[in-house]
Design an enzyme around this catalytic site. Structure first.
Site, PDB file in Angstrom:
ATOM      1  N   ASP A 116       0.800  -1.223   0.000  1.00  0.00           N
ATOM      2  CA  ASP A 116       0.000   0.000   0.000  1.00  0.00           C
ATOM      3  C   ASP A 116       0.835   1.277   0.000  1.00  0.00           C
ATOM      4  O   ASP A 116       0.321   2.362   0.247  1.00  0.00           O
ATOM      5  CB  ASP A 116      -0.954   0.003   1.192  1.00  0.00           C
ATOM      6  CG  ASP A 116      -0.241  -0.246   2.519  1.00  0.00           C
ATOM      7  OD1 ASP A 116       1.004  -0.231   2.537  1.00  0.00           O
ATOM      8  OD2 ASP A 116      -0.932  -0.434   3.534  1.00  0.00           O
ATOM      9  N   LYS A 168       8.602   6.755  15.456  1.00  0.00           N
ATOM     10  CA  LYS A 168       7.768   7.963  15.396  1.00  0.00           C
ATOM     11  C   LYS A 168       8.181   9.005  16.445  1.00  0.00           C
ATOM     12  O   LYS A 168       7.389   9.386  17.316  1.00  0.00           O
ATOM     13  CB  LYS A 168       6.291   7.590  15.559  1.00  0.00           C
ATOM     14  CG  LYS A 168       5.776   6.670  14.460  1.00  0.00           C
ATOM     15  CD  LYS A 168       4.306   6.324  14.639  1.00  0.00           C
ATOM     16  CE  LYS A 168       3.842   5.403  13.519  1.00  0.00           C
ATOM     17  NZ  LYS A 168       2.418   5.016  13.673  1.00  0.00           N
ATOM     18  N   ASP A 228       4.375   6.629   1.565  1.00  0.00           N
ATOM     19  CA  ASP A 228       3.611   5.624   2.305  1.00  0.00           C
ATOM     20  C   ASP A 228       2.116   5.751   2.053  1.00  0.00           C
ATOM     21  O   ASP A 228       1.343   4.884   2.467  1.00  0.00           O
ATOM     22  CB  ASP A 228       3.902   5.707   3.804  1.00  0.00           C
ATOM     23  CG  ASP A 228       3.165   6.848   4.491  1.00  0.00           C
ATOM     24  OD1 ASP A 228       3.034   7.928   3.883  1.00  0.00           O
ATOM     25  OD2 ASP A 228       2.721   6.659   5.636  1.00  0.00           O
TER      26      ASP A 228
END
Length: 354
Positions: A116, A168, A228
């Site tokens: 994806d 993150k 992404d």
């Protein structure tokens, strides 16, 4: 259970396609993220075509969320020039756990790819880097400006060895601008390091462990395009980037100018105006005095008289009645946009009525 498993003879790729894509809701409430169209083709198809370009045609894909949509579209992959099998996860096993299940029986170097994300990475160069280093694992890295949604990777610049990870981090606390793209090349021994039958993650568990132990984990700085496609904003950007040629993907339809494509059996009024990059799908109708700018229009769509589609993506089988305006939005399939409606900075799930 993995079905369609064949004997291992050539390089195999494992495609991760089991996730939910929650950041793209409401678009993904009824559609798995790998099936979201980019320039009118499922994102996963772009990745299968990438593998095929590099001679990699043996592919296993893990599935969980709306698995029937992926299976029904791709079947055994023959239509798309690959041989595709599936690994169904009743409960999500995480990135590494899913690869462990898919990788049963693999006995040579293999590739892992997200289904994806959109990329045109040179897999031959990455494979050459991996073999030259003679390492257990190589991950493709991309430099980004905003690292807060990604796993940050710290490299030893001389050797290319991965020395640390941050998951993150806050922008001001990031130790690097290089992020993990979810594209990997592994030796089969990596599978022995992943627990069986339980959730286990590459970025949060296995890779930090390998780095801490000083194992042979290397980073390959890719030069090509990678996104992404994790938000509505980046989804719209990915479609525009494809039409602008920033990423090397195949765009369906007949190219009628440098940045305009029209699909089969579509009817375009002579008074319709295209500005910038525009892709029109198959069997679509564009009526009089319609303006379309930097947008993708799917298959079997009707855009009625006097409407404006600006910087947007319209999925298949939707109807947009006259004098409507859609700006910087994504409209799902089978949507109905009433006369004179205005849709701006929005994402409409399938079958929405406005």
């Amino acid at each position: 259970m993995i079905f369609g498993r064949r004997k291992e003879k050539e390089t195999q790729a494992l495609i991760m396609a089991a996730g939910y894509g929650t950041r793209l809701e409401p678009l993904t409430t009824a559609v798995p993220k790998p099936m979201m169209p980019i320039v009118n083709k499922p994102c996963m198809l772009h990745n299968l075509e990438l593998l095929k370009r590099y001679g990699i045609k043996r592919v296993t894909c893990n599935i969980h969320y709306h698995p029937e949509q992926i299976e029904n579209y791709f079947m055994d992959g023959e239509k798309f020039g690959v041989s595709l099998s599936y690994s169904y996860e009743e409960k999500l096993l995480g990135t590494a756990g899913g690869v462990k299940k898919m990788g049963e029986g693999i006995d040579r170097t293999f590739i892992v790819l997200s289904s994806d994300a959109l990329t045109d990475i040179n897999l031959s160069k990455m494979l050459a880097f991996h073999k030259e280093k003679g390492v257990l694992a190589t991950m493709a890295l991309c430099e980004v400006s905003d690292v807060t949604q990604f796993g940050v990777v710290v490299l030893d610049e001389k050797s290319g060895r991965v020395t640390a990870f941050q998951e993150k981090p806050k922008q001001e606390e990031a130790l690097s601008r290089l992020v993990n793209t979810g594209i990997y090349i592994f030796e089969p021994e990596i599978l022995d390091m992943i627990p069986e039958g339980k959730p286990y993650d590459f970025g949060k568990e296995l890779f930090p462990l390998l780095a801490a132990e000083g194992r042979a984990l290397y980073g390959y700085k890719m030069l090509g395009y990678w996104s992404d496609v994790g938000t509505i904003k980046t989804y719209l950007e990915a479609n525009r980037d494809a039409m602008l040629g920033k990423v090397g993907v195949h765009i369906p339809g007949s190219r009628i100018s440098s940045a305009n494509w029209i699909g089969r059996n579509s009817k375009i009024s002579k008074t319709a105006e295209f500005k910038g990059s525009v892709l029109i799908g198959d069997h679509t109708v564009i009526e009089d005095e319609v303006e379309i700018k930097n947008s993708v229009i799917g298959d079997r769509v009707v855009v009625s008289r006097g409407s404006k589609i600006l910087d947007s993506v319209i999925w298949s089988d939707s109807i947009i009645l006259s004098s409507s305006q859609i700006k910087e939005s994504v409209v799902g399939s089978w949507c109905y946009i009433g006369k004179g409606s205005k849709v701006s900075f929005s994402a409409l799930a399938n079958r929405t009525r406005v």
